[in-house]
Scaffold this motif. Structure first.
Motif, PDB file in Angstrom:
ATOM      1  N   LEU B 165       0.829  -1.211   0.072  1.00  0.00           N
ATOM      2  CA  LEU B 165       0.018  -0.108   0.049  1.00  0.00           C
ATOM      3  C   LEU B 165       0.901   1.243   0.039  1.00  0.00           C
ATOM      4  CD1 LEU B 165      -2.535  -0.990   2.657  1.00  0.00           C
ATOM      5  CD2 LEU B 165      -2.893  -1.098   0.307  1.00  0.00           C
ATOM      6  N   GLY B 166       2.095   1.237   0.469  1.00  0.00           N
ATOM      7  CA  GLY B 166       3.011   2.205   0.512  1.00  0.00           C
ATOM      8  C   GLY B 166       4.236   1.961   0.685  1.00  0.00           C
ATOM      9  N   LEU B 167       5.293   2.775   0.422  1.00  0.00           N
ATOM     10  CA  LEU B 167       6.684   2.784   0.358  1.00  0.00           C
ATOM     11  C   LEU B 167       7.317   4.012   0.892  1.00  0.00           C
ATOM     12  CD1 LEU B 167       7.316   0.578  -3.131  1.00  0.00           C
ATOM     13  CD2 LEU B 167       7.313  -0.416  -0.744  1.00  0.00           C
ATOM     14  N   GLU B 168       8.339   3.649   1.636  1.00  0.00           N
ATOM     15  CA  GLU B 168       9.489   4.707   1.595  1.00  0.00           C
ATOM     16  C   GLU B 168      10.735   4.064   1.051  1.00  0.00           C
ATOM     17  OE1 GLU B 168      11.284   6.862   5.741  1.00  0.00           O
ATOM     18  OE2 GLU B 168      12.379   4.776   5.072  1.00  0.00           O
ATOM     19  N   ALA B 169      11.270   4.867   0.083  1.00  0.00           N
ATOM     20  CA  ALA B 169      12.214   4.654  -0.713  1.00  0.00           C
ATOM     21  C   ALA B 169      13.539   5.825  -0.818  1.00  0.00           C
ATOM     22  CB  ALA B 169      11.725   4.178  -2.245  1.00  0.00           C
ATOM     23  N   VAL B 170      14.468   5.282  -1.067  1.00  0.00           N
ATOM     24  CA  VAL B 170      15.707   6.607  -1.250  1.00  0.00           C
ATOM     25  C   VAL B 170      15.927   6.483  -2.758  1.00  0.00           C
ATOM     26  CG1 VAL B 170      18.131   6.961  -0.887  1.00  0.00           C
ATOM     27  CG2 VAL B 170      16.637   6.225   0.891  1.00  0.00           C
ATOM     28  N   LEU B 171      15.682   7.497  -3.473  1.00  0.00           N
ATOM     29  CA  LEU B 171      15.959   7.694  -4.894  1.00  0.00           C
ATOM     30  C   LEU B 171      17.500   7.626  -5.267  1.00  0.00           C
ATOM     31  CD1 LEU B 171      13.360  10.529  -5.738  1.00  0.00           C
ATOM     32  CD2 LEU B 171      13.246   8.119  -6.198  1.00  0.00           C
ATOM     33  N   PRO B 172      17.790   7.385  -6.526  1.00  0.00           N
ATOM     34  CA  PRO B 172      19.437   7.495  -6.899  1.00  0.00           C
ATOM     35  C   PRO B 172      19.802   8.700  -6.482  1.00  0.00           C
ATOM     36  CG  PRO B 172      17.839   6.234  -8.432  1.00  0.00           C
ATOM     37  CD  PRO B 172      17.014   6.988  -7.546  1.00  0.00           C
ATOM     38  N   ASN B 173      19.415   9.769  -6.555  1.00  0.00           N
ATOM     39  CA  ASN B 173      20.095  11.106  -6.130  1.00  0.00           C
ATOM     40  C   ASN B 173      19.955  11.336  -4.387  1.00  0.00           C
ATOM     41  OD1 ASN B 173      17.238  11.757  -5.354  1.00  0.00           O
ATOM     42  ND2 ASN B 173      17.097  13.215  -6.866  1.00  0.00           N
ATOM     43  N   GLY B 174      19.491  10.367  -4.018  1.00  0.00           N
ATOM     44  CA  GLY B 174      19.619  10.176  -2.370  1.00  0.00           C
ATOM     45  C   GLY B 174      18.350  10.934  -1.674  1.00  0.00           C
ATOM     46  N   GLU B 175      17.468  11.569  -2.510  1.00  0.00           N
ATOM     47  CA  GLU B 175      15.965  12.087  -1.936  1.00  0.00           C
ATOM     48  C   GLU B 175      15.171  10.882  -1.438  1.00  0.00           C
ATOM     49  OE1 GLU B 175      15.277  15.094  -1.910  1.00  0.00           O
ATOM     50  OE2 GLU B 175      15.864  16.355  -3.761  1.00  0.00           O
ATOM     51  N   VAL B 176      14.819  11.089  -0.306  1.00  0.00           N
ATOM     52  CA  VAL B 176      13.922  10.105   0.160  1.00  0.00           C
ATOM     53  C   VAL B 176      12.338  10.479  -0.224  1.00  0.00           C
ATOM     54  CG1 VAL B 176      12.677   8.862   2.220  1.00  0.00           C
ATOM     55  CG2 VAL B 176      15.253   9.601   2.337  1.00  0.00           C
ATOM     56  N   ILE B 177      11.467   9.439  -0.692  1.00  0.00           N
ATOM     57  CA  ILE B 177       9.949   9.676  -1.057  1.00  0.00           C
ATOM     58  C   ILE B 177       9.303   8.662  -0.247  1.00  0.00           C
ATOM     59  CG2 ILE B 177      10.494  10.680  -3.313  1.00  0.00           C
ATOM     60  CD1 ILE B 177       9.755   7.731  -4.359  1.00  0.00           C
ATOM     61  N   ARG B 178       8.077   9.073  -0.034  1.00  0.00           N
ATOM     62  CA  ARG B 178       6.918   8.406   0.641  1.00  0.00           C
ATOM     63  C   ARG B 178       5.999   8.197  -0.397  1.00  0.00           C
ATOM     64  NH1 ARG B 178       6.535   6.285   5.433  1.00  0.00           N
ATOM     65  NH2 ARG B 178       8.322   6.443   6.684  1.00  0.00           N
ATOM     66  N   THR B 179       5.620   6.968  -0.757  1.00  0.00           N
ATOM     67  CA  THR B 179       4.394   6.680  -1.623  1.00  0.00           C
ATOM     68  C   THR B 179       3.073   6.160  -0.863  1.00  0.00           C
ATOM     69  OG1 THR B 179       4.943   4.409  -2.225  1.00  0.00           O
ATOM     70  CG2 THR B 179       5.905   6.052  -3.394  1.00  0.00           C
ATOM     71  N   GLY B 180       2.045   6.175  -1.523  1.00  0.00           N
ATOM     72  CA  GLY B 180       0.793   5.677  -0.771  1.00  0.00           C
ATOM     73  C   GLY B 180       0.721   5.889   0.868  1.00  0.00           C
ATOM     74  N   GLY B 181       0.237   5.008   1.352  1.00  0.00           N
ATOM     75  CA  GLY B 181      -0.034   5.075   2.861  1.00  0.00           C
ATOM     76  C   GLY B 181      -1.000   3.911   3.349  1.00  0.00           C
ATOM     77  N   LYS B 182      -1.593   4.321   4.499  1.00  0.00           N
ATOM     78  CA  LYS B 182      -2.630   3.027   4.867  1.00  0.00           C
ATOM     79  C   LYS B 182      -3.818   3.383   4.278  1.00  0.00           C
ATOM     80  CE  LYS B 182      -0.454   2.548   9.476  1.00  0.00           C
ATOM     81  NZ  LYS B 182      -0.683   2.986  11.017  1.00  0.00           N
ATOM     82  N   LEU B 183      -3.800   3.616   3.063  1.00  0.00           N
ATOM     83  CA  LEU B 183      -4.829   3.830   2.317  1.00  0.00           C
ATOM     84  C   LEU B 183      -5.187   2.636   1.303  1.00  0.00           C
ATOM     85  CD1 LEU B 183      -3.332   7.520   1.447  1.00  0.00           C
ATOM     86  CD2 LEU B 183      -5.425   6.770   3.016  1.00  0.00           C
ATOM     87  N   MET B 184      -6.524   2.395   0.997  1.00  0.00           N
ATOM     88  CA  MET B 184      -6.930   1.545   0.261  1.00  0.00           C
ATOM     89  C   MET B 184      -7.295   2.116  -1.131  1.00  0.00           C
ATOM     90  SD  MET B 184      -7.033  -1.243   2.031  1.00  0.00           S
ATOM     91  CE  MET B 184      -5.959  -0.616   3.567  1.00  0.00           C
ATOM     92  N   LYS B 185      -7.359   3.353  -1.167  1.00  0.00           N
ATOM     93  CA  LYS B 185      -7.670   4.207  -2.462  1.00  0.00           C
ATOM     94  C   LYS B 185      -6.659   5.511  -2.395  1.00  0.00           C
ATOM     95  CE  LYS B 185     -12.769   3.319  -3.029  1.00  0.00           C
ATOM     96  NZ  LYS B 185     -14.101   3.996  -3.066  1.00  0.00           N
ATOM     97  N   ASP B 186      -5.865   5.500  -3.196  1.00  0.00           N
ATOM     98  CA  ASP B 186      -4.993   6.752  -3.492  1.00  0.00           C
ATOM     99  C   ASP B 186      -4.668   7.096  -4.927  1.00  0.00           C
ATOM    100  OD1 ASP B 186      -3.197   8.922  -3.135  1.00  0.00           O
ATOM    101  OD2 ASP B 186      -1.654   7.540  -2.366  1.00  0.00           O
ATOM    102  N   VAL B 187      -5.376   8.066  -5.456  1.00  0.00           N
ATOM    103  CA  VAL B 187      -4.875   8.508  -6.987  1.00  0.00           C
ATOM    104  C   VAL B 187      -4.272   9.671  -6.952  1.00  0.00           C
ATOM    105  CG1 VAL B 187      -6.668   6.785  -7.901  1.00  0.00           C
ATOM    106  CG2 VAL B 187      -7.357   9.231  -7.148  1.00  0.00           C
ATOM    107  N   ALA B 188      -3.478  10.055  -6.137  1.00  0.00           N
ATOM    108  CA  ALA B 188      -2.672  11.413  -6.237  1.00  0.00           C
ATOM    109  C   ALA B 188      -1.369  11.090  -7.045  1.00  0.00           C
ATOM    110  CB  ALA B 188      -2.332  11.853  -4.602  1.00  0.00           C
ATOM    111  N   GLY B 189      -1.676  11.147  -8.353  1.00  0.00           N
ATOM    112  CA  GLY B 189      -0.641  11.160  -9.063  1.00  0.00           C
ATOM    113  C   GLY B 189      -0.391   9.578  -9.748  1.00  0.00           C
ATOM    114  N   TYR B 190       0.834   9.565 -10.363  1.00  0.00           N
ATOM    115  CA  TYR B 190       1.210   8.086 -11.147  1.00  0.00           C
ATOM    116  C   TYR B 190       1.337   7.176  -9.718  1.00  0.00           C
ATOM    117  CZ  TYR B 190       2.313  11.045 -15.122  1.00  0.00           C
ATOM    118  OH  TYR B 190       2.138  11.829 -16.134  1.00  0.00           O
TER     119      TYR B 190
END
Lengths: 473, 473
Positions: B165-190
């Motif tokens: 449902l959600g991920l924390e990830a470190v991008l190749p440039n070192g930035e951290v992103i958080r995707t999704g969440g405790k959410l059954m529905k999420d259409v905020a972007g790709y």
């Protein structure tokens, strides 16, 4: 207006009858179901097959003309308003169900097929396509895929994305790709299928889809439970889940919505109740009966004022119609209805609904809330008047605060309606700058010249309703 | 070898004990569970948290050093073999279950948690995490997510992707992103969440995941059915699905596998049978009992020689162990075992298995086939000897032909094992040139300098086992 030679070539590709540029046609495709957003396209083009789509896209790429793909235009985020002008590519002629494969449990469709036609076709064979967006009697499957539509059965069955197994799509450069297949498992490279679902027409034009089907549940039942306060209703939702039951449907209406729906439909809803839950279960008869009893008992334990289990199909229809008519009922109150879909983790429904009520009062705007309690997907709906700039300004501020609270609660700015133009200013609130930058990089990777549905998802910094087409060629 | 200043900074980030570059450490991380692939890294780094991952990635980006993220290394496509040299980033120290949220039905985990530890932790609370890859007692959830692992319950419950449902990830440039969440529905972007699942460590380093849980089924039962010929077994699979039953498990073994497993485990499997199905159902007791009876009856109608329903937990364990030990049993036969996973639409299992047998005979190689019949995901497994170049050449040609047939039948080159190095030469067969070009563009969008797991997914034109590390800095 498009250059003469482009208009001629468009006509040559799709035929005279399917390339429109009379003013009345352009106006008809200048808006969608989203209030207060409008922009004129330069032409409306209606291809009959993938080959024609491909030719249109190649021509648009050569000529540098934006293309906005459109189905029924029933979306609620202004995703199909052609803010960059150009071509509106209407796929409604590509409306064939190509195959129902009962061995592989798939249906293969063109994008212009209506969602409810898919339901009917597969249910006639004892099969089931769960996603049931509110607009399903008019919406097209292509639109559902582009927006990753949800619906009332999301809690148990998921959303459109969970049922898309494969796609045919035309890339911005005119190349055709095929992703996935009639395959339950496929890890050959990045998941382009899921990436295209919900990409809002910004990455490719979807021209065919393979959808997963499941066996149709043997039976379904629904019930209504009303509560004297919001907390009891929310605790009921938590307790149902905590007792390890996942209902097919778990819907919420606040008092405001309840009263308006009762006024509209007159089916005997208790208008003094503070909140109502509409709960449905489906599956094998024993399971359904047991779950319905357990759910009714949980409702009563949490102080439900009334629990009414539909005893026959007419009663069940009445109950579901009450919920499905919420938006229509609310729309009768004022000239303009703005339906949002802030979404939070299920356990955060109470603070979210309370915050919506507090924010609406603080800004002196009229917001009723209903939605999919089971998956935390709420639809705070504002009855307002687009002709009153002062009120609209307050509405905008109220929704901004609602989105901010949703994010604070671990939620998102949109659960099932999409970003389009409407949520673009808030995308960064959910994703952070790094997240938005990644998405922009994906967009550039697919569409370096920004021709597919420009001005969506990553648009302007601030909301700006009633957009005029400033891109005149 | 890495430059001195880089080695010093890596030690400063993770601490002396967690930055290894002694030869024996480099050798230990030069291979994974994939036979015949090996390449030495320059260093092995074991960060303890996201901040350390971020620092390592930033340093690697500055210095232009490849990074291969690794969990248990149990993958079967050489996805974690460091063919470009550089740093192997081992996430096994990040092995905490951070939260089980019973209201939202989610579990939040670090990537180094073992898959089977997740099963145990959630089942103790009456919850269920369905994905159960063959390697689950050693594999890490980070690896499962990177490879989008499948398993024996995919037919009914889907694969890893369906539960992230959600991920924390470190991008190749070192930035951290958080995707999704405790959410059954999420259409905020790709959908970055689903894009990262199955991206094989080529787009980002996954440092945390929110997984969806479901209620644990009340009961489960399994049965074995044996058949005198392949066609009867395959028709049984079709008939089960056609009768609108979706079993939790629907596994297949051919005669070769059956014999080897019986020889290994001696549980009384009928070694003269041409094919065996192992069928499991779970859910509410009434449903399970009814489905088991209907399935048994369908097996008999299709000429099953024997149908044996496990009557207690020990018998059920024995049956499941028989299936799970297939690879181990086959591995005893010859020095080298190559396990593939050509996947086809469920209805095409018979032609696929027949083609495998025909191709194996034509190339004079020993291939047994078992796998997930219900989702068309077959594991043709070749017992061979890496030291015999002539035989290996025939094995490669046989598998090439098998992949080609899978594609012809509407299938894919890999259902659940991933592309890595092993399938890279065949990716274009599935996706076409345009599809591969889109994937490469996505890779460049995330990782323009090609530092995350280089040489995977889009690698060389031809298979080339036993790769040496030619990238010496």
């Amino acid at each position: 207006m498009l250059p003469q030679h482009v208009r001629e070539r468009l006509r040559a590709i799709v035929g005279e009858a399917y390339c429109l540029d009379r003013p009345e046609a352009l106006v008809a495709y200048s808006y969608d179901a989203t209030p207060m957003h409008q922009a004129l396209p330069d032409a409306v083009v209606m291809p009959k097959d993938t080959a024609e789509v491909q030719q249109v896209i190649k021509l648009a790429a050569e000529a540098g003309i934006p293309v906005v793909t459109r189905g029924a235009g029933s979306n609620l985020c202004a995703a199909t308003v052609p803010v960059g002008g150009g071509i509106v590519l209407v796929l409604n002629r590509m409306n064939r169900i190509l195959e129902i494969d009962e061995q592989n449990l798939t249906i293969t469709v063109q994008p212009g097929v209506r969602t409810s036609d898919i339901h009917q076709a597969v249910e006639a064979r004892g099969l089931f396509y769960p996603p049931d967006p509110g607009s399903m009697v008019v919406s097209t499957i292509g639109g559902n895929i582009a927006l990753n539509s949800g619906g009332l059965r999301g809690l148990k069955y998921g959303t459109t994305k969970d049922y898309v197994l494969g796609l045919e799509a035309v890339l911005p450069n005119g190349e055709v790709i095929r992703t996935g297949g009639k395959l339950m498992k496929d890890v050959a490279g990045y998941d382009l299928t899921k990436l295209l679902v919900g990409s809002e027409g910004t990455l490719a034009v979807i021209t065919e889809a393979i959808l997963k089907l499941i066996p149709k549940p043997a039976m379904q039942r629904v019930m209504l439970a009303t509560f004297a306060n919001l907390t009891d209703a929310a605790r009921t939702v938590s307790d149902i889940i905590a007792s390890r039951i996942i209902p097919a449907t778990l819907e919420f209406m606040d008092q405001g919505t309840l009263r308006v729906v009762e006024d509209f439909k007159q089916i005997g809803l208790p208008t003094d109740a503070a909140a109502m839950l509409l709960i449905g279960q489906d599956g094998d008869p024993e399971t359904v009966h047991r779950d319905v009893e357990r759910i009714a008992s949980i409702c009563r334990q949490n102080g439900a004022v009334q629990v009414k289990v539909a005893t026959n199909a007419e009663e069940a229809d009445e109950v579901m119609t009450a919920r499905r008519s919420a938006l229509a009922a609310l729309s009768r109150l004022r000239p303009t209805t703005i339906l949002e879909d802030a979404t939070v983790p299920r356990a955060a429904i109470t603070p979210m609904v309370e915050a919506i009520q507090r924010i609406a009062a603080a800004h002196n705007v009229h917001i009723c809330t209903f939605g999919h309690a089971g998956d935390g997907n709420l639809h705070p709906t504002c009855m307002t008047d687009a002709r009153n700039p002062d009120e609209i300004e307050r509405v905008e501020r109220a929704f901004e605060e609602i989105f901010a609270v949703a994010i604070e609660l671990g939620g998102t700015i949109t659960g099932e309606h999409g970003v389009g133009i409407v949520k673009a200013p808030y995308l960064e609130w959910k994703l952070g700058e790094a997240g938005v930058e990644v998405m922009k990089a994906i967009k550039r990777a697919f569409d370096p010249n920004n021709l597919l549905n420009p001005g969506k998802m990553f648009a302007r910094e601030r909301r700006n309703r009633v957009v005029v087409n400033h891109a005149q060629r």
